[in-house]
Design a protein around this motif. Sequence first.
Motif: not given
Length: 118
Positions: A85, A88-89, A93
């Motif tokens: 998670q 992914y973030k 970005g």
Amino acid sequence: KEGQPAQELLLVEDGKIALQMQLPSSQSSHQRKVTVDFAGRGDVLGWSTAVEPYVLTLSAITLQRVKLKAIDAQKLRSLIESDYQVGYKLLAGLIKVVASRLAETRALLMSERITASE
């Protein structure tokens, strides 16, 4: 420096940095440096720490006193692999950073072609 292993992801806390790439010159055997973009407060440098082959694609030249926060590349990659998670973030970005730099490079190349054809 362009072509060096990407060892840190950098966050610019203060200052201004020119991002440059080397281009071969058609008139001589020397390469010339071209400023592709600028980075300042809140910008990220070294996205190559998260993307194979983990090699820097641009050189960073400070234009004024700079304050940076650094994240070790190995630790960053371990975090990406251990927490999908967060990974992914982070990568979402970084894709925005890559897309922005690509757009700046594309605009620069187009202006160079127009200037060369005049």
